[in-house]
Motif scaffolding. Structure first.
Motif, PDB file in Angstrom:
ATOM      1  N   MET A   1      18.859 -27.727 -45.329  1.00 50.45           N
ATOM      2  CA  MET A   1      17.858 -27.145 -46.214  1.00 50.45           C
ATOM      3  C   MET A   1      18.421 -27.048 -47.624  1.00 50.45           C
ATOM      4  O   MET A   1      19.547 -26.597 -47.827  1.00 50.45           O
ATOM      5  CB  MET A   1      17.435 -25.758 -45.715  1.00 50.45           C
ATOM      6  N   ALA A   2      17.613 -27.504 -48.588  1.00 50.53           N
ATOM      7  CA  ALA A   2      17.977 -27.360 -49.996  1.00 50.53           C
ATOM      8  C   ALA A   2      17.000 -26.372 -50.614  1.00 50.53           C
ATOM      9  O   ALA A   2      15.791 -26.496 -50.433  1.00 50.53           O
ATOM     10  CB  ALA A   2      17.896 -28.691 -50.712  1.00 50.53           C
ATOM     11  N   THR A   3      17.527 -25.408 -51.301  1.00 53.45           N
ATOM     12  CA  THR A   3      16.694 -24.377 -51.906  1.00 53.45           C
ATOM     13  C   THR A   3      16.974 -24.324 -53.400  1.00 53.45           C
ATOM     14  O   THR A   3      18.131 -24.370 -53.825  1.00 53.45           O
ATOM     15  CB  THR A   3      17.018 -23.004 -51.284  1.00 53.45           C
ATOM     16  N   VAL A   4      15.892 -24.268 -54.165  1.00 57.91           N
ATOM     17  CA  VAL A   4      16.023 -24.212 -55.621  1.00 57.91           C
ATOM     18  C   VAL A   4      15.353 -22.931 -56.117  1.00 57.91           C
ATOM     19  O   VAL A   4      14.243 -22.600 -55.695  1.00 57.91           O
ATOM     20  CB  VAL A   4      15.376 -25.442 -56.286  1.00 57.91           C
ATOM     21  N   ILE A   5      16.049 -22.253 -56.993  1.00 55.36           N
ATOM     22  CA  ILE A   5      15.513 -21.020 -57.578  1.00 55.36           C
ATOM     23  C   ILE A   5      15.588 -21.178 -59.088  1.00 55.36           C
ATOM     24  O   ILE A   5      16.631 -21.580 -59.631  1.00 55.36           O
ATOM     25  CB  ILE A   5      16.346 -19.801 -57.124  1.00 55.36           C
ATOM     26  N   ALA A   6      14.457 -20.878 -59.741  1.00 55.33           N
ATOM     27  CA  ALA A   6      14.436 -20.911 -61.202  1.00 55.33           C
ATOM     28  C   ALA A   6      14.712 -19.510 -61.724  1.00 55.33           C
ATOM     29  O   ALA A   6      14.296 -18.524 -61.116  1.00 55.33           O
ATOM     30  CB  ALA A   6      13.090 -21.404 -61.698  1.00 55.33           C
ATOM     31  N   LYS A   7      15.390 -19.455 -62.865  1.00 59.21           N
ATOM     32  CA  LYS A   7      15.746 -18.140 -63.414  1.00 59.21           C
ATOM     33  C   LYS A   7      15.250 -18.041 -64.842  1.00 59.21           C
ATOM     34  O   LYS A   7      15.304 -18.998 -65.598  1.00 59.21           O
ATOM     35  CB  LYS A   7      17.267 -17.977 -63.414  1.00 59.21           C
TER      36      LYS A   7
ATOM     37  N   VAL B   1      14.512 -14.071 -61.061  1.00 56.14           N
ATOM     38  CA  VAL B   1      14.554 -15.362 -60.391  1.00 56.14           C
ATOM     39  C   VAL B   1      13.229 -15.607 -59.680  1.00 56.14           C
ATOM     40  O   VAL B   1      12.530 -14.658 -59.300  1.00 56.14           O
ATOM     41  CB  VAL B   1      15.712 -15.457 -59.376  1.00 56.14           C
ATOM     42  N   SER B   2      12.957 -16.855 -59.524  1.00 59.09           N
ATOM     43  CA  SER B   2      11.700 -17.215 -58.866  1.00 59.09           C
ATOM     44  C   SER B   2      11.849 -17.096 -57.358  1.00 59.09           C
ATOM     45  O   SER B   2      12.959 -16.904 -56.831  1.00 59.09           O
ATOM     46  CB  SER B   2      11.345 -18.655 -59.224  1.00 59.09           C
ATOM     47  N   GLN B   3      10.741 -17.228 -56.703  1.00 57.37           N
ATOM     48  CA  GLN B   3      10.784 -17.371 -55.254  1.00 57.37           C
ATOM     49  C   GLN B   3      11.547 -18.665 -54.931  1.00 57.37           C
ATOM     50  O   GLN B   3      11.428 -19.646 -55.668  1.00 57.37           O
ATOM     51  CB  GLN B   3       9.369 -17.484 -54.690  1.00 57.37           C
ATOM     52  N   PRO B   4      12.344 -18.682 -53.876  1.00 57.31           N
ATOM     53  CA  PRO B   4      13.058 -19.922 -53.565  1.00 57.31           C
ATOM     54  C   PRO B   4      12.074 -21.012 -53.098  1.00 57.31           C
ATOM     55  O   PRO B   4      11.159 -20.723 -52.334  1.00 57.31           O
ATOM     56  CB  PRO B   4      14.019 -19.520 -52.453  1.00 57.31           C
TER      57      PRO B   4
END
Lengths: 203, 932
Positions: B438-444, B449-452
Motif C-alpha cells: 500500500m502506498a499512501t500520500v498525504i498533502a500538507k 494534513v489531508s486525509q491519506p
C-alpha cells in the motif's frame, strides 16, 4: 536704470540671435520631416515622379523683395507659415474624414509630426517678429483661405499633396530667410545705436 | 419590299390581270402592316450616372417588340442593337426599357433610336435622341469617370478619360499599371480593369496623363467586401437593457463614410470602437428578438438572436465588498449594482485569500495512482491539488509505503512540487507472500494534513495480456469507453491511459470512477494526434487493482511518419519483396495494410493491396529481365505513407543455362545411342553398304592335286568393268569392290566356275591411310605380278592401298593363307607365279613399287591378264602420295584369298604406325564380329 536698459538691450539682442538660430534649426528639421512626409504620401498614393502639382501657390503673401525690412520679411514668412498650418490642419481633417483608414501607420505619425514642428516654428518666428516689432496679424484671415478643399477624392488627394509641397516650399523659404537674419539684425542694431548716440550727443 | 418574280416559262396562259391583282394584294398587306407598326414617338432618356443605367421611354402604340439601337454619337459606333419585347405601361401609356452601360455615361454622347417590329416587319426609326456626354467641346476640362466608385473584389470596372481640349491623350494608369485603352470619341478614351483586387485603404488611383505628362486627372476606386458579421449574441447585465455583441469575420477594406453601418432592431448603432473586430451595441430594453443589420456600399447582411432575458444574464461584480472577521469565521458583505439582482438566483463564489489571514482548512486528499514497470520498480503518482483543494499553500507531501505482512513501513517527505516518487519493491516482493503493497500520500498545508490517499500496488505482476485489445474511437468529446458491469461488483474503477510506445516510467493519466459506472469519456488536453494510447480499466477495491479491459486508440490517425524497410530478392524468375514492420511510434494510426506499386518513370502502378498485416512479403511473378522499381506503402485511415522504393535488376536464371546444356548433352547422347542401336540392328545393311565382303577368289581347276609348277593362264573371260559414278570425287577416288553375291544376289545364280566379273566403282571411302591388316597388298601384288603362271582373279582394285585393308572376313583371311602355301610351290617357274613373300623388298612401300614386275608378266602373259599399268589413274595426287602403293593398285591376290599375304607382325607394326586407323578398325571388327 541705464545699466538695466543696457542689460535689457543686450539680453534682447542675445534672445533674438538665439531665437533665430533655434528657428533655423527647427525649419531645417521641418524641411527634413516634410521630405519624409512627401515620400510617404507618394508611396501611399502610388504617385510617381510624373504626378506633379504645378498650379499656383495656395499661400498668398506679398511677393518677397530684398527691399523689405527684416520686420516685413519676418511678417511675410510668419504669415505664410500660419497659412500653411491652417491648410495642413484642414488637409489632415479632410483626409481623415474622406480617406481615413482602419490603422494608423508611419504616414499618419509623420503627418502629425510635421504639423507640430510647423507649430513650433511658428512660435519661434512669432517671437522673432515680436522682437522685430512686427504685428502678428494674419493676412488674409483664416476665413479668406480656401480651406474647404475639393469634394472629388482624387482632387482631394492632389490638394493634400499640394499642401504638403506648400509646407515644404515655405519651410525652405523660412530657412533662407532666417539664415539671412543675424547680419541684418546686427546692421540694424548698429544703425539704431548710432542714431541713439547722436541723439544723446545733441542733448 | 416583297418581290414577285414571274418566270416567262411558267404558265404562259396565265392571265396578267390575275398577276396584277396578286401584286396589288401583297402591296396592300404591306401597306396595312406599316400602318399598324407606328414609329416610336416622344423618346425620353433618363440617366443614372452612378449606376450607369439609362432609362429609355417612348410612345410605341400597340407594338410590343422594338429594335433599340444605341450608338456612340461622335464615332457612330454601335454600342447596343437588339430586338426587345416591351409592354406598354397601362398608366402612362409609354414603353420603357432600361439599359446598363459598361462605360460611364459621361464618357461620350450616345445616340438612341427605336423602331417597332412585328416579325420581319419594322417601322421607321424614331428620331434619334442624344444623351450628351462630358466630352462635348463646350466642356474643355480634363476629366475622368467614374469618380469615387466603390466596387466588390473581383469586379470589372471601365474608366474613361476625357482629355482637356487642346491636349493629346497619353496614358491611363491603374495604381502603378499602365492600362490598354480604347477610343470612345475624339477626346474620350476608356480602359477596363478586370478582377479587381483589394484597393489600398485610401482607394486605388486611376490617373490619366496627357501625352506630354504636363497635366493629369484621375479618379479613386475603392475595392472591398460587403459586410459579414458573425457570432451575434445579446446579453443583459442589468436585467433590463440588452448589450449585443458580434464580430466582423473579415475586413471590408471600407472605412469611415464608406464603412459598415449597423442597426440593431432598426435602431442605428454607434460603435465605440469601429475599428475593433469585436463590436458592441446596446438597446435600452430587452426585446427578446434581436436583428442586426450590417450595411455598406457593397451590400448588407443581417443576423438574428432570440433569448429570454433570464437566460442571458451576464452578472456584474458585487459592489462594496466588506468583511466581518471573527476568530473562527468571517462574514462577507456586498451590494449589487442593480437592484434587480436581488430577485435573481445567483451562485456566489467566495475565494479566501491568505493576505494577512490564516486559512483554517486542511488540504483535500490527493488523487493517487501508480505506475509499475515489469521489475518491481515503478512510481507512485498523484495529481496536483487545485487552489480550491489545497485550502492554502501546500507545504509538502508525505508518502508511505506499507506492507503489514512483512511489517514494512517506509515514509518520506517530498516538496510541494513533487507529484511522482519512484518506488522499488524488489525486496518487499521477495520477502512478502502478500500480493500487494500500500502506498499512501498525504498533502500538507499550514493548517494540517489531508486525509491519506492510498493506492494498492500489486506485487505479483503478470506479463500475460489477459484481454483482447479493443479499439477506442475518438470523438469530439474524447474517447468514449463502455464496459459490462458485473452485478456483484461493488468496486470503483480507475481508467488510465498512456502512450502505447512508452515502456518505462510512463507519464500516465487516470480518472477514478465510482462503482456502478459503465461508461466514461476520456478527455485530456495532453492527447496528441498520431499517438497511440493504451487505455486500461481497473477495478479499484480493497485488493490490488485488477485489469478489466484494455483499449487502444488514436485521438487522430495520421499517415505513418516513416516507411517500411524494403528489400528485394530474386527467386528463380520471380522477385520477392520483403519488408519490416514500421515501428509503433512511427505508425501514427492503425495500419490497414500495404500497397505495393511498381514504378514506371514517375508513375506508380498498384500491383497489390495487402490487407493482411502479418504478411510482409510479396512475390512478383511473370517479369521479364530488366530493372524494376518497387514501392511499398503502408496506409492507415489517414492515408499512405511516403513509401519505400527498392530497385532490382532481374538477371537471367543461371540454372536454366545449366539445364539447357545438360539437356543438349542428353539429347546428343540419346541420338548417339539410337544411331548406334540402329547401326547395330542394321549392321548387315551397313556392312553391305559401306564395307561389303570381298568375294573369295574363284580358282578354276584343281589346285590341290598339283604340287608342281603351275602354268597360270589368265582366264580369257576375266572382265573388268569400269563403272563411274557421276558424283565421283577425284580427290577421293577409290575403286570399291562390288561383291559378286551382292551384285547378283537373288537375280542370278552365282556361277563360281565362270571367270569372275569385276566391276570397279569410284566411290568415296575413308581417306585415312589405313594400312593393310593382312600381308601388304603391294607385296602381294608385286609378288603376284611376278608370277606368270598363276591364274589370278582380280577381286578388288582400289586407288588407295589402304582400301585394301577391308578384308573383313576372318575366315577368308585364314583361308587366304592357304593359297599362299600353294603359290609358293610354283615359285621356281621363270615367268611363273612367285610367292609374295619371296618377292618382298626391303621397303614395303617403295621396293615393291618398281614397275618392272608389272612389265614382266605383261610380256610373259599370253594376254588373258589385263595389266594394271593400263589402268587410268584419275587421282595423280593419291598416286604421288602413295608412291609405290599406287603401283600396287589392282594387285592380284590369290584366288583362294582376298587378303594379301602379309604377316601378322607387319600388321601390328602398321597398326602402331597408324593409330588413327584404329577406330575404323575397331568399327570394322565390331561389324565383322557381329556377322552371323
Amino acid at each position: 536704470m541705464a545699466a538695466r536698459r543696457t542689460r535689457g538691450m543686450t539680453g534682447g539682442s542675445d534672445l533674438s540671435r538665439a531665437t533665430v538660430a533655434r528657428a533655423t534649426a527647427i525649419a531645417e528639421l521641418l524641411r527634413y520631416e516634410c521630405s519624409i512626409l512627401l515620400e510617404l504620401y507618394r508611396k501611399k498614393e502610388s504617385f510617381t515622379a510624373d504626378v506633379t502639382v504645378t498650379e499656383s501657390r495656395l499661400v498668398s503673401v506679398p511677393p518677397p523683395s530684398s527691399q523689405l525690412e527684416t520686420r516685413d520679411k519676418l511678417w511675410c514668412l510668419h504669415s505664410a507659415l500660419l497659412q500653411c498650418r491652417s491648410f495642413l490642419e484642414r488637409a489632415i481633417t479632410k483626409e481623415e474624414e474622406q480617406l481615413g483608414g482602419g490603422k494608423k501607420g508611419d504616414y499618419e505619425t509623420q503627418r502629425k509630426m510635421v504639423k507640430e514642428r510647423l507649430s513650433l516654428l511658428l512660435i519661434n518666428t512669432g517671437e522673432l517678429l515680436k522682437t522685430a516689432g512686427g504685428v502678428m496679424i494674419l493676412t488674409p484671415s483664416s476665413e479668406g483661405l480656401e480651406l474647404d478643399g475639393p469634394t472629388i477624392l482624387f482632387e482631394l488627394k492632389l490638394w493634400v499633396y499640394r499642401i504638403f509641397e506648400e509646407v515644404d516650399y515655405w519651410t525652405k523659404t523660412a530657412i533662407t530667410t532666417l539664415q539671412a537674419l543675424p547680419s541684418v539684425i546686427a546692421k540694424e542694431r548698429a544703425r539704431t545705436t548710432r542714431v541713439r548716440s547722436t541723439r544723446s550727443a545733441r542733448r | 419590299m416583297p418581290r414577285l418574280s414571274v418566270s416567262p416559262s411558267s404558265k404562259p396562259n396565265c392571265s396578267p390581270v390575275w398577276l396584277i391583282s396578286v401584286l396589288l394584294g401583297l402591296l396592300a398587306i404591306h401597306t396595312n402592316a406599316k400602318d399598324v407598326l407606328t414609329v416610336p414617338q416622344q423618346v425620353i432618356l433618363s440617366a443614372n450616372m452612378y449606376t450607369q443605367h439609362l432609362t429609355i421611354s417612348w410612345l410605341g402604340g400597340a407594338a410590343t417588340t422594338f429594335d433599340l439601337m444605341i450608338l456612340r454619337t461622335e464615332l457612330n459606333e454601335t454600342v447596343f442593337y437588339e430586338t426587345v419585347s416591351v409592354t406598354m405601361n397601362q398608366v402612362s401609356g409609354r414603353h420603357q426599357w432600361n439599359w446598363t452601360s459598361v462605360e460611364p455615361l459621361e464618357c461620350t454622347s450616345l445616340s438612341i433610336k427605336i423602331r417597332s417590329r412585328d416579325g420581319q416587319t419594322t417601322s421607321e426609326w424614331s428620331n434619334t435622341q442624344i444623351l450628351q456626354g462630358s466630352d462635348l467641346p463646350s466642356n474643355e476640362k480634363f476629366q475622368m469617370y467614374p469618380q469615387d466608385r466603390i466596387v466588390p473584389v473581383g469586379a470589372n470596372t471601365t474608366f474613361c478619360c476625357i482629355v482637356e481640349e487642346g491636349l493629346l491623350f497619353g496614358t491611363i494608369r491603374y495604381g502603378n499599371t499602365v492600362m490598354n485603352t480604347t477610343r470612345l470619341s475624339r477626346r474620350s478614351f476608356a480602359t477596363t480593369v478586370v478582377n479587381q483586387e483589394l484597393s489600398g485603404e485610401t482607394g486605388t488611383n486611376v490617373v490619366c496623363f496627357d501625352n506630354l505628362r504636363t497635366k493629369l486627372t484621375g479618379a479613386v476606386v475603392f475595392v472591398g467586401y460587403p459586410p459579414l458579421p458573425t457570432d451575434f449574441v445579446c446579453e443583459t447585465r442589468d436585467l433590463t437593457s440588452a448589450v449585443c455583441q458580434w464580430k466582423e469575420q473579415r475586413d471590408t477594406n471600407l472605412y469611415r463614410k464608406r464603412g459598415t453601418r449597423y442597426s440593431l432592431n432598426k435602431r442605428n448603432c454607434t460603435l465605440s470602437s469601429p475599428e475593433e473586430k469585436q463590436k458592441e451595441c446596446s438597446v435600452a430594453q430587452w426585446e427578446g428578438n434581436f436583428t442586426l443589420v450590417a450595411v455598406n456600399p457593397l451590400g448588407q447582411y443581417s443576423l438574428t438572436d432570440s433569448a429570454e432575458i433570464n437566460h442571458r444574464v451576464h452578472p456584474v461584480a458585487p459592489d462594496n465588498l466588506t468583511f466581518v472577521v471573527h476568530a473562527w469565521n468571517a462574514t462577507v458583505l456586498w451590494q449589487w449594482e442593480y437592484k434587480s439582482y436581488s430577485s435573481l438566483a445567483l451562485d456566489c463564489q467566495v475565494e479566501l485569500a491568505s493576505q494577512g489571514y490564516k486559512t483554517r482548512g486542511v488540504p483535500d486528499a490527493p488523487d493517487v495512482w501508480m505506475w509499475m514497470n515489469k521489475d518491481y520498480t515503478g512510481q507512485v503518482i498523484w495529481k496536483p491539488l487545485t487552489q480550491r483543494q489545497s485550502h492554502g499553500l501546500i507545504t509538502g507531501y508525505e508518502v508511505t509505503l506499507w506492507s503489514p505482512e512483512v511489517n514494512f513501513q517506509h515514509t518520506e517527505l517530498f516538496s510541494p512540487d513533487t507529484y511522482a516518487v519512484p518506488v522499488n519493491l524488489t525486496q518487499i516482493a521477495t520477502r512478502s507472500s502478500d500480493n500487494k503493497v500500500m502506498a499512501t500520500v498525504i498533502a500538507k498545508n499550514a493548517a494540517g494534513v489531508s486525509q491519506p490517499a492510498s493506492v494498492l500496488i500489486p506485487l505479483r505482476l503478470t506479463d500475460v495480456e489477459p484481454f483482447t485489445v479493443s479499439r477506442a474511437v475518438y470523438t469530439d468529446r474524447g474517447f468514449p469507453l463502455f464496459w459490462q458491469r458485473n452485478p456483484n461488483d461493488t468496486c470503483a474503477y480507475v481508467v488510465e491511459w498512456y502512450e502505447a510506445s512508452c515502456k518505462w516510467d510512463c507519464p500516465v493519466e487516470w480518472i477514478k470512477l465510482a462503482a456502478g459506472n459503465t461508461n466514461v469519456t476520456i478527455k485530456s488536453a495532453n492527447l496528441q494526434p498520431g499517438v497511440r494510447y493504451n487505455i486500461s480499466l481497473y477495478s479499484s477495491s480493497s485488493e490490488a487493482p485488477e485489469l478489466l479491459q484494455h483499449w487502444q486508440g488514436y485521438m487522430q490517425e495520421l499517415v505513418p511518419s516513416s516507411s517500411v524497410l524494403l528489400s528485394t530478392t530474386q527467386h528463380d524468375s520471380d522477385i520477392v519483396l520483403t519488408w519490416r514492420e514500421i515501428p509503433l511510434v512511427n505508425r501514427r494510426g492503425f495500419l490497414l495494410g500495404y500497397n505495393i506499386y511498381i514504378s514506371g518513370g514517375s508513375q506508380l502502378t498498384l500491383l497489390a493491396n495487402l490487407s493482411d498485416l502479418e504478411s510482409r512479403s510479396y512475390t512478383v511473378k511473370g517479369l521479364s529481365q530488366g530493372l524494376y522499381n518497387f514501392t511499398v506503402k503502408a496506409y492507415t485511415s489517414a492515408g499512405e505513407d511516403k513509401g519505400t522504393t527498392a530497385s532490382i535488376t532481374l538477371e537471367p536464371y543461371t540454372d536454366w543455362l545449366i539445364l539447357e546444356i545438360l539437356a543438349s548433352l542428353g539429347i546428343i547422347a540419346l541420338l548417339l545411342a539410337v544411331v548406334t542401336f540402329i547401326c547395330y540392328k542394321k549392321r548387315k545393311w551397313v556392312k553391305k553398304a559401306f564395307y561389303p565382303d570381298i568375294p573369295e577368289p574363284k580358282l578354276s581347276g584343281d589346285w590341290s592335286r598339283s604340287q608342281g609348277p603351275l602354268n597360270v593362264k589368265p582366264s580369257p573371260h576375266s572382265l573388268v568393268h569400269m563403272v563411274e559414278k557421276p558424283e565421283w570425287d577425284s580427290s577421293k577416288e577409290v575403286l570399291v569392290v562390288i561383291p559378286e553375291e551382292d551384285e547378283f544376289e537373288g537375280d542370278e545364280p552365282v556361277d563360281t566356275d565362270e571367270p569372275t566379273s569385276l566391276r570397279y566403282y569410284n566411290q568415296v571411302v575413308d581417306e585415312r591411310p589405313i594400312r593393310p591388316r593382312f600381308p601388304d597388298s603391294s607385296d602381294s601384288s608385286a609378288s603376284s605380278l611376278d608370277s606368270a603362271c598363276t591364274d589370278v582373279t582380280y577381286t578388288g582394285i582400289q586407288t588407295s592401298g589402304s582400301s585394301l585393308v577391308f578384308q573383313l572376313d576372318p575366315q577368308g583371311s585364314s583361308e587366304g593363307q592357304q593359297p599362299q602355301a600353294d603359290l609358293s610351290v610354283c615359285g621356281g617357274g621363270g615367268g611363273g607365279y612367285r610367292p609374295q613373300m619371296q618377292s618382298r623388298a626391303p621397303s614395303d612401300d617403295i621396293g615393291l613399287a618398281s614397275p618392272e614386275p608389272f612389265l614382266e608378266p605383261q610380256a610373259a602373259s599370253a594376254g588373258g591378264y589385263k595389266p594394271q599399268s593400263s589402268w587410268h589413274f584419275d587421282s595423280p595426287v593419291d598416286a604421288g602420295e602413295s608412291g609405290g602403293l599406287a603401283l600396287s593398285l589392282g594387285s592380284p591376290t590369290s584366288v583362294a584369298s582376298t587378303q594379301f599375304l602379309l604377316p601378322d607382325g607387319e600388321e601390328r607394326a602398321e597398326e602402331q604406325r597408324q593409330p588413327s586407323s584404329s577406330a575404323a578398325t575397331w568399327f570394322t571388327n565390331l561389324l565383322s564380329s557381329t556377322k552371323p
